[in-house]
Structure formats: structure tokens, C-alpha cells
Write an enzyme that holds these catalytic residues in place. Structure first.
Site, PDB file in Angstrom:
ATOM      1  N   HIS A  72      -1.097 -52.986  10.019  1.00 25.26           N
ATOM      2  CA  HIS A  72      -1.769 -51.734   9.638  1.00 25.26           C
ATOM      3  C   HIS A  72      -1.645 -50.717  10.758  1.00 25.26           C
ATOM      4  O   HIS A  72      -1.893 -51.027  11.922  1.00 25.26           O
ATOM      5  CB  HIS A  72      -3.250 -51.971   9.341  1.00 25.26           C
ATOM      6  CG  HIS A  72      -4.000 -50.711   9.019  1.00 25.26           C
ATOM      7  ND1 HIS A  72      -5.068 -50.260   9.766  1.00 25.26           N
ATOM      8  CD2 HIS A  72      -3.814 -49.789   8.035  1.00 25.26           C
ATOM      9  CE1 HIS A  72      -5.511 -49.124   9.262  1.00 25.26           C
ATOM     10  NE2 HIS A  72      -4.779 -48.818   8.212  1.00 25.26           N
ATOM     11  N   SER A  73      -1.240 -49.502  10.400  1.00 24.71           N
ATOM     12  CA  SER A  73      -1.253 -48.357  11.305  1.00 24.71           C
ATOM     13  C   SER A  73      -0.493 -48.680  12.594  1.00 24.71           C
ATOM     14  O   SER A  73       0.701 -49.001  12.547  1.00 24.71           O
ATOM     15  CB  SER A  73      -2.708 -47.948  11.573  1.00 24.71           C
ATOM     16  OG  SER A  73      -2.801 -46.660  12.095  1.00 24.71           O
ATOM     17  N   GLN A  74      -1.163 -48.634  13.759  1.00 26.43           N
ATOM     18  CA  GLN A  74      -0.476 -48.954  15.012  1.00 26.43           C
ATOM     19  C   GLN A  74       0.158 -50.338  14.961  1.00 26.43           C
ATOM     20  O   GLN A  74       1.205 -50.568  15.575  1.00 26.43           O
ATOM     21  CB  GLN A  74      -1.461 -48.886  16.176  1.00 26.43           C
ATOM     22  CG  GLN A  74      -0.810 -49.122  17.538  1.00 26.43           C
ATOM     23  CD  GLN A  74      -1.821 -49.421  18.619  1.00 26.43           C
ATOM     24  OE1 GLN A  74      -2.841 -50.068  18.372  1.00 26.43           O
ATOM     25  NE2 GLN A  74      -1.555 -48.945  19.822  1.00 26.43           N
TER      26      GLN A  74
ATOM     27  N   HIS B 286      -6.698 -44.062   4.607  1.00 28.61           N
ATOM     28  CA  HIS B 286      -6.010 -44.911   5.572  1.00 28.61           C
ATOM     29  C   HIS B 286      -6.599 -46.318   5.694  1.00 28.61           C
ATOM     30  O   HIS B 286      -5.863 -47.281   5.905  1.00 28.61           O
ATOM     31  CB  HIS B 286      -6.034 -44.216   6.938  1.00 28.61           C
ATOM     32  CG  HIS B 286      -5.178 -44.846   7.980  1.00 28.61           C
ATOM     33  ND1 HIS B 286      -3.839 -45.107   7.780  1.00 28.61           N
ATOM     34  CD2 HIS B 286      -5.461 -45.266   9.235  1.00 28.61           C
ATOM     35  CE1 HIS B 286      -3.327 -45.648   8.877  1.00 28.61           C
ATOM     36  NE2 HIS B 286      -4.290 -45.769   9.764  1.00 28.61           N
TER      37      HIS B 286
ATOM     38  N   GLY C 156       1.844 -51.498  12.763  1.00 27.48           N
ATOM     39  CA  GLY C 156       3.185 -51.369  12.207  1.00 27.48           C
ATOM     40  C   GLY C 156       4.258 -51.315  13.269  1.00 27.48           C
ATOM     41  O   GLY C 156       5.375 -51.819  13.069  1.00 27.48           O
TER      42      GLY C 156
END
Length: 373
Positions: free
Chosen positions: A210-212, A350, A214
């Protein structure tokens, strides 16, 4: 005062009481499972006072369904910036989280706290730490309609509460946030070292990032292509080569990471990736900075099944297509892009694995895994 024109003090009090009641009414039984934990990576470093401390280790929570393990491969769940693995255990309003859902489907789980986060101890001599304010997370994650910083934000309906300070659900969410490395390159190097140690220990796995997180999925699949069987990238940090929405500075010189990835052309410097602007004639989507053709090809990710998942209302809706286009251009023929609204899942932002319809989204991912592996 934040939102003083929108919420009066009596209104906030009423909201607080109603959401507190909602939290107390949400009870679920965690599926029967076996649990253990362990640490991977890390090293002893000088503590500056004649002794040593351990640094850069990573905490891993290991959950195994008590019934038969049905998943072909375990899931490694990697949280985003300022977060910890608790993101996946349950929602801030007390509902069932993704860990429960995937245990019920028969998956073995490894849920991590990134190095220097949560139960992965931070060395106080490391001076690169930062935090996010409560206001910023409201702006970007939970109360995005109120700020209207990108066009899609007005479609947000799924956060379980007001998403601002004083709302018990938001307060519980924000209380779970932690410090993080302000140097993205350093964070990626630490996570690559710990993440490869985890994969070497457990073997083949599916990465759910998820997010960072990734950023780490790409780096780990590049480092251990035979062990990463698939990547599900939930709104991964992007887009390629630069920031978007909140600023437009150059970023991620290797395309989707700040640290080197392996290309078939054996390039030794990110400067060898020549870029070009590509425009898409679709409203509310940013143009993309991609490679100039002929594009260099990612050697170790080209055979990996990849799914980028993007919400309808989050800021990633503006630019996640660029990350997908970068992967396709770089030879990742098994990369796919799922916009949640295009599969009938509306109103998310998000942090969608915490939102009201979180289990509906999890079911879509379970379906994709079973179809691809």
C-alpha cells in the site's frame, strides 16, 4: 479552527457521540488461527556511548488459519508511510479488517512493520525521522471532500466518520500513525534488505503493498523474482519520475523507485532512462512522464503478475495510470490496472482497506489471485 464553517461545537459533540456508539457496536470474532512473530534483518551499531544497539530489523507477525491453508502462496502485507501493520488487522471503527478476511479465505499471512516503525525499533541516533500532522491526513485520506484538492475528491463517501480531529473514529486512526524515514532512498534500502531476508526465510509469496509500500514491492520483486509470485499494489507511490497533485518535482529516477532496478539493457545509471511527456485525453487525469521509445525493459518484473488497484475518489485516481503505463512500456506484460469504480465499487479514497466497503474490495483481490495463480 479547522472546518469552523462546517461543524459547530454542538455538531461535533453529537458526531462524536454517534461515532463512539458506532465503534462500540462493531464487534467481530477474529478467525481461529495460529500466531507467532519474528524479526528479520538488522545489525548491531555503535550507540555512541561505548555500547551497541540493534538497528534496521523488521517485525513480522505470522498468522495461519487454524483450518486448512487453502491459499497457494502466503500474503506479505506491506503498509504505507506513517503506518504499521495494524492497518490490516481491523478498521478504526472496529469492523473486520483484511487480515480476518484473508484468514477466512485460507491464506497464510505475514504482516510487517517496516524498519524503524512500530515494533521494528527506531534507533534515536537516526535523525532522519518525520511525522504527518492530523490535518494533513484529513486533507489527503479521510475528509477529502472538505478540502477539494483534486477533482475526484468530491466522490468520496466510504470513510466511516467525519475524518477530522474530534471524531472518535478518526482519532483512533490517527493515534495509530507513527514516525517514518524522511529520506525515501534510505527507507527503500532498509526495507529492501529486510524484505529480501523475509522472502529468503519464508519462500514464495504474494506481496500486497500500500502507498509507500508499493516502492518496496517493485524492489523486492526485482531482487527476488523467483520468490515474488505476484504483486497487488494498492495505490502505490508514484507516478513515474516525478510527483503529482501536491507538487511536480522530479522523483523516483529509476521510474517507480529511488533505488536501482534491473533492466535488460544493463544500465548503470538512472540518467540512461530518457523520458518523454505523454498526454491522455481523459478529463481529470494527469499527463505521464514515461520513457522515450525504445523503452528500457525491466528484466526481473516482466513475468510477474501485477495488479495496481486505485480508488474512485483518492488522489491516486489522478495519476496511477502513469505507473501502470510505465510498467507496460517496460515490458511487464502481466501488469493490470483496476479502477474500483469500473468494477462497481464506488466512493473510496486512499485508505480503502479501512473504509465501509473494505471487504467488498478484498473479495475482488481474492478473485484476482485465484484467477492468476
Amino acid at each position: 479552527m479547522l472546518f469552523s464553517k462546517t461543524f459547530s461545537t454542538p455538531a461535533l459533540l453529537t458526531l462524536a457521540l454517534s461515532t463512539a456508539q458506532a465503534i462500540s457496536n462493531n464487534h467481530f470474532s477474529f478467525p481461529a488461527h495460529y500466531r507467532d512473530y519474528f524479526y528479520v534483518g538488522g545489525r548491531y551499531v555503535d550507540d555512541g556511548a561505548g555500547g551497541h544497539v540493534f538497528q534496521d530489523q523488521m517485525y513480522v507477525e505470522h498468522l495461519v488459519p487454524q483450518s486448512q491453508v487453502k491459499g497457494k502462496h502466503p500474503l506479505v502485507m506491506i503498509h504505507g508511510k506513517a503506518m504499521t501493520g495494524t492497518n490490516f488487522l481491523q478498521t478504526p471503527d472496529g469492523r473486520k479488517g483484511w487480515a480476518s478476511y484473508f484468514l477466512e479465505q485460507g491464506y497464510e499471512l505475514y504482516i510487517i512493520d517496516q524498519p524503524s516503525r512500530g515494533r521494528s525499533a527506531w534507533n534515536p541516533r537516526d535523525q532522519t525521522m518525520s511525522t504527518y500532522s492530523a490535518e494533513l491526513l484529513s486533507q489527503r485520506f479521510t475528509a477529502i471532500k472538505q478540502y477539494n484538492l483534486w477533482p475526484q475528491s468530491q466522490k468520496h463517501t466510504q470513510w466511516p466518520g467525519a475524518g477530522i480531529m474530534g471524531d472518535p473514529i478518526y482519532d483512533k486512526f490517527y493515534a495509530s500513525t507513527v514516525q517514518f524515514h524522511s529520506n525515501d532512498t534510505e527507507a527503500q534500502l532498509k526495507m529492501k534488505a529486510a524484505g529480501t531476508a523475509l522472502l529468503d526465510k519464508i519462500g514464495k509469496a504474494i506481496l500486497v503493498t500500500h502507498s509507500q509500500g508499493g516502492l518496496y514491492g517493485w524492489a523486492l520483486a526485482d531482487a527476488r523474482p523467483n520468490l515474488v509470485k505476484a504483486i497487488i499494489a494498492l495505490e502505490p507511490t508514484g507516478p513515474s519520475f516525478r510527483e503529482a497533485v501536491f507538487q511536480t518535482r522530479a522523483a523516483r529516477p529509476w521510474g517507480l523507485t529511488d533505488i536501482p532496478l534491473t533492466f535488460e539493457e544493463n544500465i548503470t545509471s538512472a540518467s540512461q532512462l530518457v523520458t518523454k511527456e505523454f498526454t491522455f485525453q481523459i478529463p481529470d487525469l494527469t499527463s505521464c512522464l514515461l520513457q522515450k521509445e525504445p523503452a528500457k525493459k525491466l528484466k526481473n518484473l516482466k513475468k510477474t503478475p501485477i495488479l495496481i488497484v486505485t480508488s474512485e475518489a483518492g488522489y491516486h485516481a489522478v495519476y496511477d495510470h502513469c505507473s501502470y503505463e510505465f510498467l507496460k512500456q517496460a515490458g511487464c506484460s502481466k501488469a493490470e490496472f483496476m479502477r474500483l469504480e469500473e468494477v462497481g465499487i464506488r466512493g473510496n479514497s486512499h485508505m480503502f482497506f479501512m473504509e465501509r466497503n473494505n471487504l467488498q474490495i478484498a473479495a475482488k483481490l481474492d478473485q484476482w489471485i485465484k484467477e492468476k495463480l
